[in-house]
Design a protein around this motif. Structure first.
Motif, short mmCIF file in Angstrom:
data_model
loop_
_atom_site.label_atom_id
_atom_site.label_comp_id
_atom_site.label_asym_id
_atom_site.label_seq_id
_atom_site.Cartn_x
_atom_site.Cartn_y
_atom_site.Cartn_z
N ALA A 1 30.53 7.79 -5.47
CA ALA A 1 31.21 8.88 -4.76
C ALA A 1 30.44 10.18 -4.88
N TRP A 2 29.88 10.44 -6.07
CA TRP A 2 29.06 11.65 -6.27
C TRP A 2 27.82 11.58 -5.39
N PRO B 1 24.79 11.98 1.46
CA PRO B 1 25.40 11.02 2.39
C PRO B 1 24.34 10.26 3.17
N GLU C 1 28.70 12.21 -1.80
CA GLU C 1 29.04 13.61 -1.55
C GLU C 1 27.79 14.46 -1.38
N HIS C 2 26.81 14.22 -2.25
CA HIS C 2 25.62 15.07 -2.25
C HIS C 2 24.50 14.54 -1.37
#
Length: 213
Positions: free
Chosen positions: A149-150, A156, A153-154
């Motif tokens: 997920a991290w 994609p 987010e950073h």
């Protein structure tokens, strides 16, 4: 150096220590790498406000540390390039070189700790960096391991360019080693014996210079 799968381990290496060597070996085994290129930084851009040992000493220590391992290769690319040592520039330079010219092949894995990975969004052109190399991040004691997920987010669309290694969580710290050396305490078992001797012979980390750095 011949063509194949190669890893790149960059860093200040002030000094190089057993944790760096263990990280390189872990990545080599987990990723099936033919070898690992050690790239000492010339001017670390994230340490412009700190004292950094002269590149000649840091290069010499890396050379001593990896002398007995043919799969570990020293690169002077960053110390010979003027200006700050940005990883994206190094990745581009390595990708531009051909295997026939004794350079690593196009398929490069940039090895770092998860602690360093968490700072990747602040690096120069991080998305371009991930287009040039894959990242292999190793666990580090006390550092959070970022999940997918991290990464999404950073970065994609580039999540698959980042892999977290299964290697041991290492806790070696170059700053702690400098402090110990400055205090006249033993750094045996923290750095290779040849590096330990080099540090002592050249009095690299006197307490008055490094106690507050």
């Amino acid at each position: 150096m011949t063509s194949g799968a190669w890893g790149v381990l960059g860093g200040t290496f002030d000094p190089i220590h057993d944790g760096h060597l263990a990280l390189a070996q872990t990545a080599r085994e987990e990723l099936g790498l033919d070898g690992v290129l050690f790239v000492p930084a010339g001017q670390p851009p994230h340490k412009s406000d700190r004292i950094v040992t002269a590149p000649s000493h840091r290069v010499a220590m890396v050379a001593l540390a990896i002398a007995d391992e043919p799969a570990f290769v020293l690169s002077r690319l960053e110390v010979e390039r003027p200006g700050p040592s940005y990883a994206v520039d190094t990745a581009a330079a390595l990708r531009a070189q051909s295997p026939a010219a004794d350079a690593p092949p196009d398929g490069l894995s940039w090895i770092m700790s998860v602690e360093a990975l968490m700072t990747l969004p602040t690096w120069r052109e991080p998305r371009r960096f991930l287009e040039l190399v894959r990242v292999a991040a190793a666990p580090r004691l006390g550092a959070r391991i970022p999940g997918r997920a991290w990464m999404a987010e950073h970065f994609p669309g580039q999540e698959d360019r980042i892999r977290v290694l299964e290697g041991p969580e290492l806790g070696h710290s170059a700053s702690a080693i400098r402090r110990l050396a400055g205090q006249g305490r033993s750094i045996h078992y923290l750095v290779p014996p040849a590096v330990e001797a080099y540090i002592h012979d050249h009095d690299l980390y006197p307490a008055e210079l490094w106690s507050k750095n």
